[in-house]
Write an enzyme that holds these catalytic residues in place. Structure first.
Site, PDB file in Angstrom:
ATOM      1  N   ASP A 135       0.832  -1.201   0.000  1.00 37.07           N
ATOM      2  CA  ASP A 135       0.000   0.000   0.000  1.00 37.07           C
ATOM      3  C   ASP A 135       0.870   1.256   0.000  1.00 37.07           C
ATOM      4  O   ASP A 135       1.681   1.458   0.894  1.00 37.07           O
ATOM      5  CB  ASP A 135      -0.935   0.009   1.209  1.00 37.07           C
ATOM      6  CG  ASP A 135      -2.130   0.922   0.990  1.00 37.07           C
ATOM      7  OD1 ASP A 135      -1.916   2.106   0.661  1.00 37.07           O
ATOM      8  OD2 ASP A 135      -3.262   0.452   1.129  1.00 37.07           O
ATOM      9  N   SER A 184      -6.917   4.370  -1.319  1.00 35.77           N
ATOM     10  CA  SER A 184      -6.776   2.920  -1.359  1.00 35.77           C
ATOM     11  C   SER A 184      -8.092   2.219  -1.677  1.00 35.77           C
ATOM     12  O   SER A 184      -8.093   1.060  -2.065  1.00 35.77           O
ATOM     13  CB  SER A 184      -6.232   2.402  -0.022  1.00 35.77           C
ATOM     14  OG  SER A 184      -4.890   2.804   0.112  1.00 35.77           O
ATOM     15  N   ASP A 243     -10.082  -1.952   6.706  1.00 35.80           N
ATOM     16  CA  ASP A 243      -9.493  -0.845   5.941  1.00 35.80           C
ATOM     17  C   ASP A 243      -9.722  -1.080   4.442  1.00 35.80           C
ATOM     18  O   ASP A 243     -10.033  -2.180   4.007  1.00 35.80           O
ATOM     19  CB  ASP A 243      -8.001  -0.734   6.271  1.00 35.80           C
ATOM     20  CG  ASP A 243      -7.439   0.650   5.971  1.00 35.80           C
ATOM     21  OD1 ASP A 243      -8.204   1.552   5.602  1.00 35.80           O
ATOM     22  OD2 ASP A 243      -6.209   0.820   6.099  1.00 35.80           O
ATOM     23  N   THR A 245      -8.120  -1.393   1.499  1.00 35.33           N
ATOM     24  CA  THR A 245      -7.522  -2.376   0.593  1.00 35.33           C
ATOM     25  C   THR A 245      -8.087  -3.777   0.812  1.00 35.33           C
ATOM     26  O   THR A 245      -8.581  -4.399  -0.142  1.00 35.33           O
ATOM     27  CB  THR A 245      -5.988  -2.375   0.729  1.00 35.33           C
ATOM     28  OG1 THR A 245      -5.526  -1.037   0.548  1.00 35.33           O
ATOM     29  CG2 THR A 245      -5.349  -3.294  -0.282  1.00 35.33           C
ATOM     30  N   GLU A 383      -1.780  -7.806   1.904  1.00 34.00           N
ATOM     31  CA  GLU A 383      -1.390  -6.398   1.896  1.00 34.00           C
ATOM     32  C   GLU A 383      -0.343  -6.121   2.962  1.00 34.00           C
ATOM     33  O   GLU A 383      -0.515  -6.486   4.133  1.00 34.00           O
ATOM     34  CB  GLU A 383      -2.606  -5.506   2.178  1.00 34.00           C
ATOM     35  CG  GLU A 383      -2.238  -4.023   2.137  1.00 34.00           C
ATOM     36  CD  GLU A 383      -3.259  -3.096   2.783  1.00 34.00           C
ATOM     37  OE1 GLU A 383      -3.307  -1.932   2.375  1.00 34.00           O
ATOM     38  OE2 GLU A 383      -3.986  -3.523   3.694  1.00 34.00           O
ATOM     39  N   ASP A 388       1.961   2.546   3.614  1.00 33.48           N
ATOM     40  CA  ASP A 388       1.183   3.761   3.330  1.00 33.48           C
ATOM     41  C   ASP A 388       0.978   4.617   4.572  1.00 33.48           C
ATOM     42  O   ASP A 388       1.165   5.837   4.530  1.00 33.48           O
ATOM     43  CB  ASP A 388      -0.174   3.348   2.758  1.00 33.48           C
ATOM     44  CG  ASP A 388      -1.105   4.525   2.572  1.00 33.48           C
ATOM     45  OD1 ASP A 388      -0.877   5.307   1.639  1.00 33.48           O
ATOM     46  OD2 ASP A 388      -2.054   4.665   3.368  1.00 33.48           O
ATOM     47  N   HIS A 392       2.395   8.423   5.031  1.00 34.78           N
ATOM     48  CA  HIS A 392       1.558   9.584   5.346  1.00 34.78           C
ATOM     49  C   HIS A 392       2.177  10.422   6.469  1.00 34.78           C
ATOM     50  O   HIS A 392       2.141  11.649   6.417  1.00 34.78           O
ATOM     51  CB  HIS A 392       0.162   9.144   5.780  1.00 34.78           C
ATOM     52  CG  HIS A 392      -0.762   8.839   4.641  1.00 34.78           C
ATOM     53  ND1 HIS A 392      -1.166   9.788   3.736  1.00 34.78           N
ATOM     54  CD2 HIS A 392      -1.363   7.688   4.255  1.00 34.78           C
ATOM     55  CE1 HIS A 392      -1.978   9.233   2.845  1.00 34.78           C
ATOM     56  NE2 HIS A 392      -2.114   7.956   3.137  1.00 34.78           N
ATOM     57  N   HIS A 432      -1.177   2.708  -5.147  1.00 35.31           N
ATOM     58  CA  HIS A 432      -0.988   4.100  -5.580  1.00 35.31           C
ATOM     59  C   HIS A 432       0.381   4.513  -5.085  1.00 35.31           C
ATOM     60  O   HIS A 432       0.977   3.839  -4.256  1.00 35.31           O
ATOM     61  CB  HIS A 432      -2.070   5.019  -5.000  1.00 35.31           C
ATOM     62  CG  HIS A 432      -2.146   4.943  -3.507  1.00 35.31           C
ATOM     63  ND1 HIS A 432      -1.211   5.547  -2.691  1.00 35.31           N
ATOM     64  CD2 HIS A 432      -2.985   4.276  -2.685  1.00 35.31           C
ATOM     65  CE1 HIS A 432      -1.492   5.266  -1.432  1.00 35.31           C
ATOM     66  NE2 HIS A 432      -2.558   4.490  -1.392  1.00 35.31           N
TER      67      HIS A 432
HETATM   68 ZN    ZN Z   1      -2.909   6.266   2.092  1.00 35.11          ZN
END
Ligand code: ZN
Length: 589
Positions: A135, A184, A243, A245, A383, A388, A392, A432
Site C-alpha cells: 500500500d 486505497s 481498511d 484495501t 497487503e 502507506d 503519510h 498508488h
Molecule cells: Zn494512504
C-alpha cells in the site's frame, strides 16, 4: 464563419480535455468505455439530470430494448432521493457474449450514447492467484529496501529484492473516475473488480444518492472465483481488516469508513481466511474496546459460521498446523497492527499492549496452509498496508522496513509456488504512489565544524556516498536505524511539521496536531527541541494533517502462469483482467 468554427472546435477540445460528458447529459453506470468481464454481474443505472416521463425513456443495448438484452426491465424511479431527478436502475445483470456494446439512452429530448467492451478469457492457466499489494509503496521505498536488505558495493547491489526478481513487469496507471489521485478504496477496487471507481468507493460506481449502500455494484474477483470456480478466498493484511484495501476484495459501498457494515459484508461473503487488525469493529457495543455501533458480536457470528478464531501468533500457527482447519479468522490488534521495525526492534507503537502479533510472513504461511487444502484453488490478497500509513506521517524508516517485510513474504511465496510446480500466478503491486524521493544521505559525520545544522548535513550527489547501516540479519533487517549516515527520503507533499532529520526511535512519527482553528492542523511541537530540527512550512491546505498520495504510475511485477500478460503500461483495471484471465473466469456459463 471561420471564427465560429474555431470557437466550436475549441469547445469540443475543452470537453475532451476535462473528460466530462456534455452538460446535463444522462449519467450511465457502468461508465462509457468500461471493460466488462463476460458473465460478471453488475448493476445498470441511468441518472437523468431532471424529471422525465417513463414513456419518453428508451434505453437500448446494441439497438435492442434493454429489457431484452438484460433479460429484465429496469425499475423507474420518478423522483430519486425526493428530488426532481429520475433514474432507471436494474440490479444484478450480466452480459455473456464478448464484443462491443453500444448503449443508447434517450428521454425524448436528450440522447446519450456510450460503449462497453465485454471481454472473455482464455482457458484457465493458474490454479491459484496471489495478489500482493504494497500500500502506497513508492519507488524510493523500494530502492531503500534494496539498499538496507541487500547492501551495495561500488554502485552495484549485492542482491535483488524478490519483488524485483520477477520475469514480468508493467507500469500501472492509478487514476479514478473522479480524480487523477486515488485513495486505497478505489485503487484496490479497480484491481478487485476491473472497474474504475471514485475516492472512498469500493465495488460500486459512486452514484448521486445519499445512501452509501445503494450504489450500482460491480462484482469482485473474490465473488467470481468462488461462484464460477468454487475457489477458496483469503484476505490477509496488517492494517485493520476493515481498511479499504482488504475490504475492497469483497465489499460494496461508496463509504470506506463504514467499518460496521464492512464486517457484516465479510460475514456474508465468508472468505475462508481473514487476518489482520481491526478487532474493535467485531465487538458488540458495550464490550470493552468495542467500536461497533450495534449489539452484534461478530466474533461469535464468525465462530458460529465455522471459523477458527485466533488473536496471537501462537494460536494462529497452531491452526495453521492443524490439518482439519479450513476457515480462519485472525484479529491481532484492536486497530492497525504494528510494523516490523516496532515489533522486532524498537517496541514502539502498540507492541507493548499487543506483544504477540504475528509477522506478515507468518500470516502468509498459515494462509497458504489453510487455503491450499482447496481442491479448486484459491485467490489470496496479501497487503503490507502500513507502508502507506508510515508514508503519510513521513516515517520513512518504518515504511522501508515494512517494504522489506513485504519482500520476505513474496520471497517465501515464490519458493512455495516453485515447490508446487508453478501453478500459481503471483502479482506484486502498489495501489498508488506516495510522492517520496530518495535524495541522498544524512551525515552526522559530515565536516569537522561542531553544531552544523542538520540541514547542512544532507549529502547529495557524491556527498551522499553510501549509508552505513549494519549488515542485515537473516530476514534482511539491519538491527539499527540510528546510524551516522542514513538514507534521506523526503516527501514532496507536506503539512507544516518539524523535520528532525533523524529516525523516530520511540514511536512512529506524528508530524502534526490539531490546531486551535477548527479542522486545521499545525506542526507537532513535540519535535521542536530535537537537536537540529527545523520547522518546515507545508505546501498542503492546513486541513490536511499528513503527506498525501500522488498520481504517478506504480510498478507491477509478476511471475507464474498468466504473468506473461503483464507488460508495458496498463490501467489498474487491467490487473483484474490479468487475474481473471489466468483463472479463466470469463468462460460462458
Ligand atoms: Zn494512504
Amino acid at each position: 464563419m471561420i471564427r465560429t468554427l474555431l470557437v466550436a472546435s475549441l469547445i469540443v477540445e475543452a470537453a475532451l480535455v476535462i473528460g466530462a460528458p456534455a452538460a446535463r447529459a444522462q449519467t450511465v453506470y457502468p461508465i462509457d468505455r468500461a471493460d466488462i468481464l463476460s458473465g460478471s454481474r453488475f448493476d445498470f443505472k441511468v441518472e437523468f439530470p431532471g424529471m422525465v416521463t417513463p414513456r419518453d425513456v428508451r434505453v437500448t443495448v446494441n439497438g435492442a430494448d434493454h429489457a431484452t438484452a438484460f433479460g429484465k426491465a429496469a425499475e423507474f424511479v420518478e423522483r430519486e432521493d425526493g428530488k426532481d431527478q429520475s433514474a432507471l436502475i436494474l440490479r444484478d445483470v450480466s452480459l455473456s457474449k464478448p464484443g462491443s456494446y453500444k448503449i443508447e439512452v434517450t428521454d425524448g429530448t436528450r440522447t446519450r450514447q456510450l460503449a462497453w467492451n465485454v471481454y472473455g478469457t482464455s482457458p484457465r492457466k493458474a490454479k491459484n492467484v496471489i495478489l500482493f499489494i504494497g500500500d502506497g509503496l513508492s519507488p524510493s521505498h523500494r530502492a531503500a529496501a534494496r539498499l538496507l536488505s541487500k547492501g551495495i558495493g561500488e554502485g552495484k547491489s549485492f542482491g535483488k529484492l524478490a519483488i524485483d526478481d520477477m520475469p514480468h513487469m508493467a507500469l500501472v496507471a492509478t487514476a479514478g473516475t473522479d480524480s487523477i489521485i486515488t485513495d486505497s478504496a478505489n485503487a484496490a477496487s479497480a484491481f478487485a473488480t476491473g472497474h474504475k471507481g471514485a475516492v472512498n468507493a469500493m465495488g460500486v460506481y459512486a452514484d448521486r444518492t445519499a445512501d452509501p449502500f445503494d450504489d450500482p455494484k460491480v462484482e469482485t474477483i473474490a465473488s467470481l472465483a468462488k461462484r464460477r470456480n468454487g475457489m477458496a478466498i483469503g484476505i490477509v493484511t496488517n492494517t485493520e481488516i476493515e481498511d479499504a484495501t482488504p475490504a475492497a476484495m469483497i465489499s460494496h459501498t461508496r463509504r470506506r469508513a463504514a467499518y460496521d457494515e464492512i464486517v457484516r459484508q465479510y460475514l456474508a461473503a465468508t472468505p475462508d481466511v481473514l487476518m489482520g487488525g481491526g478487532l474493535a469493529n467485531f465487538l458488540a457495543k458495550g464490550t470493552p474496546g468495542a467500536k461497533r455501533g450495534d449489539d452484534t458480536d461478530y466474533v461469535a457470528k464468525f465462530r458460529e459460521a465455522g471459523y477458527r478464531y485466533v488473536t496471537t501468533a501462537g494460536e494462529m500457527n497452531a491452526v495453521g498446523a492443524d490439518p482439519s482447519a479450513s476457515k480462519l479468522l485472525g484479529l491481532f490488534a484492536p486497530g492497525n497492527m504494528d510494523g516490523v521495525l516496532d515489533r522486532k526492534f524498537l517496541k514502539g507503537g502498540t507492541v507493548k499492549k499487543n506483544p504477540e502479533q504475528p509477522d506478515l510472513t507468518e500470516q502468509v504461511k498459515v494462509a497458504l496452509n489453510v487455503l491450499s487444502k482447496s481442491e479448486n484453488g484459491f485467490f489470496l490478497m496479501v497487503e503490507s498496508g502500513l507502508i502507506d500509513k508510515y508514508a503519510h506521517v513521513l516515517d520513512m524508516e518504518r515504511a522501508v522496513y515494512d517494504t522489506i517485510m513485504l519482500d520476505n513474504a513474496v520471497r517465501q511465496t515464490k519458493e512455495w509456488a516453485v515447490a508446487r510446480g508453478n501453478d500459481t500466478l503471483i502479482l506484486v503491486v502498489p495501489d498508488h504512489n506516495h510522492p517520496n524521493s530518495l535524495i541522498g544521505t544524512i551525515n552526522d559525520d559530515m565536516g569537522s565544524i561542531p553544531n552544523v545544522p542538520l540541514r547542512e548535513r544532507v549529502g547529495v550527489y557524491e556527498k551522499a556516498g553510501f549509508p552505513n547501516y549494519p549488515a542485515p540479519d537473516a530476514d534482511g533487517y539491519p538491527d539499527r536505524i540510528d546510524v551516522s549516515r542514513r538514507i534521506a527520503i523526503f516527501s514532496a507533499s507536506l503539512p507544516d511539521h518539524y523535520e528532525t532529520f533523524r529516525p523516530k526511535l520511540d514511536n512512529p512519527n506524528a508530524p502534526t496536531v490539531a490546531s486551535d482553528a477548527p479542522n486545521t492542523f499545525k506542526a507537532n511541537e513535540q519535535y521542536k527541541d530535537v537537536p537540529g530540527a527545523v520547522l518546515r512550512f507545508g505546501n498542503l491546505p492546513a486541513m490536511i494533517n499528513a503527506s498525501v498520495h500522488s498520481g504517478e504510475d506504480v510498478i507491477l511485477t509478476a511471475t507464474g502462469p498468466g504473468s506473461e500478460r503483464v507488460a508495458g503500461q496498463i490501467e489498474n483495471t487491467d490487473v483484474f483482467r490479468v487475474m481473471v484471465d489466468a483463472l479463466g473466469l470469463g468462460s460462458v456459463d
